[in-house]
Scaffold this motif. Structure first.
Motif, PDB file in Angstrom:
ATOM      1  N   ASN A  30     -13.716   6.962  -6.728  1.00 24.56           N
ATOM      2  CA  ASN A  30     -12.780   8.056  -6.960  1.00 24.56           C
ATOM      3  C   ASN A  30     -11.368   7.539  -6.786  1.00 24.56           C
ATOM      4  OD1 ASN A  30     -12.338   7.922  -4.228  1.00 24.56           O
ATOM      5  ND2 ASN A  30     -13.713   9.592  -3.750  1.00 24.56           N
ATOM      6  N   LEU A  31     -10.400   8.350  -6.961  1.00 26.48           N
ATOM      7  CA  LEU A  31      -8.997   7.967  -6.945  1.00 26.48           C
ATOM      8  C   LEU A  31      -8.577   7.456  -5.584  1.00 26.48           C
ATOM      9  CD1 LEU A  31      -6.424   7.827  -8.593  1.00 26.48           C
ATOM     10  CD2 LEU A  31      -5.926  10.145  -7.899  1.00 26.48           C
ATOM     11  N   ILE A  32      -9.043   8.032  -4.538  1.00 27.81           N
ATOM     12  CA  ILE A  32      -8.659   7.616  -3.200  1.00 27.81           C
ATOM     13  C   ILE A  32      -9.217   6.227  -2.923  1.00 27.81           C
ATOM     14  CG2 ILE A  32      -8.934   8.089  -0.745  1.00 27.81           C
ATOM     15  CD1 ILE A  32      -8.914  11.042  -1.466  1.00 27.81           C
ATOM     16  N   ASN A  33     -10.478   6.073  -3.267  1.00 28.69           N
ATOM     17  CA  ASN A  33     -11.084   4.756  -3.059  1.00 28.69           C
ATOM     18  C   ASN A  33     -10.347   3.677  -3.873  1.00 28.69           C
ATOM     19  OD1 ASN A  33     -12.958   5.642  -1.268  1.00 28.69           O
ATOM     20  ND2 ASN A  33     -14.605   5.852  -2.766  1.00 28.69           N
ATOM     21  N   LEU A  34      -9.985   4.038  -5.066  1.00 26.41           N
ATOM     22  CA  LEU A  34      -9.284   3.084  -5.930  1.00 26.41           C
ATOM     23  C   LEU A  34      -7.926   2.726  -5.336  1.00 26.41           C
ATOM     24  CD1 LEU A  34      -9.323   1.548  -8.625  1.00 26.41           C
ATOM     25  CD2 LEU A  34      -8.287   3.537  -9.664  1.00 26.41           C
ATOM     26  N   ILE A  35      -7.189   3.708  -4.827  1.00 26.73           N
ATOM     27  CA  ILE A  35      -5.882   3.465  -4.216  1.00 26.73           C
ATOM     28  C   ILE A  35      -6.059   2.640  -2.951  1.00 26.73           C
ATOM     29  CG2 ILE A  35      -3.931   4.574  -3.060  1.00 26.73           C
ATOM     30  CD1 ILE A  35      -4.220   6.840  -5.084  1.00 26.73           C
ATOM     31  N   LEU A  36      -7.085   2.986  -2.178  1.00 26.27           N
ATOM     32  CA  LEU A  36      -7.340   2.266  -0.945  1.00 26.27           C
ATOM     33  C   LEU A  36      -7.672   0.800  -1.225  1.00 26.27           C
ATOM     34  CD1 LEU A  36      -7.790   3.707   2.013  1.00 26.27           C
ATOM     35  CD2 LEU A  36      -9.946   2.522   1.739  1.00 26.27           C
ATOM     36  N   VAL A  37      -8.512   0.537  -2.166  1.00 27.88           N
ATOM     37  CA  VAL A  37      -8.908  -0.851  -2.508  1.00 27.88           C
ATOM     38  C   VAL A  37      -7.706  -1.607  -3.026  1.00 27.88           C
ATOM     39  CG1 VAL A  37     -10.273  -2.223  -4.135  1.00 27.88           C
ATOM     40  CG2 VAL A  37     -11.327  -0.343  -2.901  1.00 27.88           C
ATOM     41  N   LEU A  38      -6.914  -0.975  -3.910  1.00 32.13           N
ATOM     42  CA  LEU A  38      -5.728  -1.645  -4.452  1.00 32.13           C
ATOM     43  C   LEU A  38      -4.693  -1.897  -3.358  1.00 32.13           C
ATOM     44  CD1 LEU A  38      -5.232   0.148  -7.889  1.00 32.13           C
ATOM     45  CD2 LEU A  38      -6.068  -2.151  -7.466  1.00 32.13           C
ATOM     46  N   GLY A  39      -4.527  -0.973  -2.430  1.00 34.64           N
ATOM     47  CA  GLY A  39      -3.603  -1.163  -1.312  1.00 34.64           C
ATOM     48  C   GLY A  39      -4.021  -2.328  -0.437  1.00 34.64           C
ATOM     49  N   ILE A  40      -5.325  -2.381  -0.094  1.00 32.39           N
ATOM     50  CA  ILE A  40      -5.821  -3.482   0.739  1.00 32.39           C
ATOM     51  C   ILE A  40      -5.630  -4.817   0.013  1.00 32.39           C
ATOM     52  CG2 ILE A  40      -7.906  -4.484   1.749  1.00 32.39           C
ATOM     53  CD1 ILE A  40      -8.814  -1.609   2.354  1.00 32.39           C
ATOM     54  N   LEU A  41      -6.007  -4.805  -1.248  1.00 29.66           N
ATOM     55  CA  LEU A  41      -5.826  -6.037  -2.035  1.00 29.66           C
ATOM     56  C   LEU A  41      -4.346  -6.428  -2.088  1.00 29.66           C
ATOM     57  CD1 LEU A  41      -8.248  -5.659  -5.061  1.00 29.66           C
ATOM     58  CD2 LEU A  41      -8.372  -7.315  -3.207  1.00 29.66           C
ATOM     59  N   PHE A  42      -3.499  -5.462  -2.278  1.00 32.00           N
ATOM     60  CA  PHE A  42      -2.071  -5.757  -2.363  1.00 32.00           C
ATOM     61  C   PHE A  42      -1.546  -6.259  -1.031  1.00 32.00           C
ATOM     62  CE2 PHE A  42       2.406  -4.471  -2.093  1.00 32.00           C
ATOM     63  CZ  PHE A  42       2.905  -5.167  -3.184  1.00 32.00           C
ATOM     64  N   TYR A  43      -1.955  -5.597   0.075  1.00 33.26           N
ATOM     65  CA  TYR A  43      -1.439  -5.963   1.386  1.00 33.26           C
ATOM     66  C   TYR A  43      -1.909  -7.360   1.779  1.00 33.26           C
ATOM     67  CZ  TYR A  43      -0.397  -5.847   6.351  1.00 33.26           C
ATOM     68  OH  TYR A  43       0.066  -6.153   7.599  1.00 33.26           O
ATOM     69  N   TYR A  44      -3.220  -7.578   1.722  1.00 32.67           N
ATOM     70  CA  TYR A  44      -3.744  -8.883   2.142  1.00 32.67           C
ATOM     71  C   TYR A  44      -3.627  -9.934   1.041  1.00 32.67           C
ATOM     72  CZ  TYR A  44      -5.561  -6.652   6.287  1.00 32.67           C
ATOM     73  OH  TYR A  44      -5.680  -5.986   7.456  1.00 32.67           O
ATOM     74  N   GLY A  45      -3.734  -9.513  -0.152  1.00 36.84           N
ATOM     75  CA  GLY A  45      -3.668 -10.452  -1.271  1.00 36.84           C
ATOM     76  C   GLY A  45      -2.268 -10.959  -1.531  1.00 36.84           C
ATOM     77  N   LYS A  46      -1.280 -10.128  -1.134  1.00 38.41           N
ATOM     78  CA  LYS A  46       0.106 -10.539  -1.350  1.00 38.41           C
ATOM     79  C   LYS A  46       0.392 -11.835  -0.623  1.00 38.41           C
ATOM     80  CE  LYS A  46       3.445  -8.427   0.819  1.00 38.41           C
ATOM     81  NZ  LYS A  46       4.457  -7.491   1.280  1.00 38.41           N
ATOM     82  N   GLY A  47       0.012 -11.958   0.639  1.00 39.57           N
ATOM     83  CA  GLY A  47       0.239 -13.185   1.403  1.00 39.57           C
ATOM     84  C   GLY A  47      -0.504 -14.366   0.799  1.00 39.57           C
ATOM     85  N   VAL A  48      -1.738 -14.137   0.406  1.00 38.82           N
ATOM     86  CA  VAL A  48      -2.538 -15.208  -0.202  1.00 38.82           C
ATOM     87  C   VAL A  48      -1.906 -15.620  -1.523  1.00 38.82           C
ATOM     88  CG1 VAL A  48      -4.773 -15.769  -1.199  1.00 38.82           C
ATOM     89  CG2 VAL A  48      -4.657 -14.492   0.940  1.00 38.82           C
ATOM     90  N   LEU A  49      -1.537 -14.607  -2.312  1.00 35.55           N
ATOM     91  CA  LEU A  49      -0.930 -14.893  -3.617  1.00 35.55           C
ATOM     92  C   LEU A  49       0.413 -15.595  -3.445  1.00 35.55           C
ATOM     93  CD1 LEU A  49      -1.199 -14.564  -6.662  1.00 35.55           C
ATOM     94  CD2 LEU A  49      -0.041 -12.371  -6.466  1.00 35.55           C
ATOM     95  N   ILE A  50       1.211 -15.113  -2.473  1.00 38.53           N
ATOM     96  CA  ILE A  50       2.519 -15.741  -2.223  1.00 38.53           C
ATOM     97  C   ILE A  50       2.315 -17.174  -1.745  1.00 38.53           C
ATOM     98  CG2 ILE A  50       4.520 -15.707  -0.694  1.00 38.53           C
ATOM     99  CD1 ILE A  50       4.513 -12.662  -0.963  1.00 38.53           C
ATOM    100  N   ASN A  51       1.365 -17.393  -0.809  1.00 42.66           N
ATOM    101  CA  ASN A  51       1.073 -18.755  -0.343  1.00 42.66           C
ATOM    102  C   ASN A  51       0.593 -19.631  -1.494  1.00 42.66           C
ATOM    103  OD1 ASN A  51       1.824 -18.321   2.274  1.00 42.66           O
ATOM    104  ND2 ASN A  51      -0.247 -17.801   2.979  1.00 42.66           N
ATOM    105  N   PHE A  52      -0.281 -19.083  -2.302  1.00 40.91           N
ATOM    106  CA  PHE A  52      -0.788 -19.834  -3.455  1.00 40.91           C
ATOM    107  C   PHE A  52       0.347 -20.200  -4.404  1.00 40.91           C
ATOM    108  CE2 PHE A  52      -2.373 -19.813  -7.831  1.00 40.91           C
ATOM    109  CZ  PHE A  52      -3.243 -20.892  -7.761  1.00 40.91           C
ATOM    110  N   LEU A  53       1.216 -19.215  -4.687  1.00 41.71           N
ATOM    111  CA  LEU A  53       2.333 -19.471  -5.600  1.00 41.71           C
ATOM    112  C   LEU A  53       3.343 -20.451  -4.987  1.00 41.71           C
ATOM    113  CD1 LEU A  53       2.980 -15.940  -7.131  1.00 41.71           C
ATOM    114  CD2 LEU A  53       1.908 -17.904  -8.220  1.00 41.71           C
ATOM    115  N   GLU A  54       3.592 -20.305  -3.660  1.00 44.23           N
ATOM    116  CA  GLU A  54       4.514 -21.235  -2.999  1.00 44.23           C
ATOM    117  C   GLU A  54       3.945 -22.653  -3.005  1.00 44.23           C
ATOM    118  OE1 GLU A  54       5.142 -19.534   0.842  1.00 44.23           O
ATOM    119  OE2 GLU A  54       6.752 -18.208   0.136  1.00 44.23           O
TER     120      GLU A  54
END
Length: 184
Positions: A30-54
């Motif tokens: 549902n929409l909440i689950n989708l927002i929650l999954v995207l938020g978690i991915l964005f929050y934790y994935g941002k550091g991984v993605l930034i580290n990967f890109l750096e």
């Protein structure tokens, strides 16, 4: 599977029996689950993605820097090689010019030596010719003198009589007396 109207309906319509939880079934999200999954991915994935890109940026920067350094080194080596090539060409030209000069000098020395040898041979030949000419002239003189003496002696013997011999002797004695009188 739920319809879109169920997903968009306000929470007051949801029943109290339903609990909030993470639905891992992708078709039942549902929409909440989708927002929650995207938020978690964005929050934790941002550091991984930034580290990967750096890391990727550092790797690319290092690779570019290394390539530029190798390019600079290769350019410097090429410049030094060109300088050495120019120096070698100049040295080769210098050696060739020295060789040609030396060859011309030696050729001229050989020509001069041959001219000197030819001149000396010519002088020697002329000296030998003069010497042989003088010897021949001397031999001819001796022969002419000998022949003249022989003829004169024969002529004297054929003309000389006792009376003539006495007159010649008297004549010479007279000459000797005259010379003796002049000196005293």
């Amino acid at each position: 599977m739920r319809s879109i109207s169920e997903i968009v309906a306000p929470s007051s319509y949801w029943g109290p029996a339903g609990s909030i939880g993470l639905n891992t079934n992708i078709f039942e999200i549902n929409l909440i689950n989708l927002i929650l999954v995207l938020g978690i991915l964005f929050y934790y994935g941002k550091g991984v993605l930034i580290n990967f890109l750096e890391n990727r940026e550092r790797t690319i920067s290092n690779t570019i820097r290394d390539a530029e350094e190798r390019h600079t080194e290769a350019t410097e080596k090429l410049r030094r090689a060109r300088i050495r090539l120019q120096q070698a060409e100049m040295k080769a030209d210098e050696i060739r010019i020295i060789g040609l000069t030396q060859m011309d000098k030696e050729r001229q020395d050989l020509v001069n030596a041959a001219d000197n040898d030819l001149r000396e041979l010519e002088d020697s030949k002329n000296y030998a010719i003069r010497f042989e000419k003088q010897r021949a002239i001397e031999q001819v003189r001796q022969q002419v003198s000998r022949l003249a003496s022989e003829r004169a002696f024969e002529s004297l013997n054929s003309r000389l009589t006792n009376e003539l011999q006495l007159r010649v002797i008297d004549y010479h004695i007279g000459l000797l007396r005259a010379m003796g009188n002049k000196s005293t």
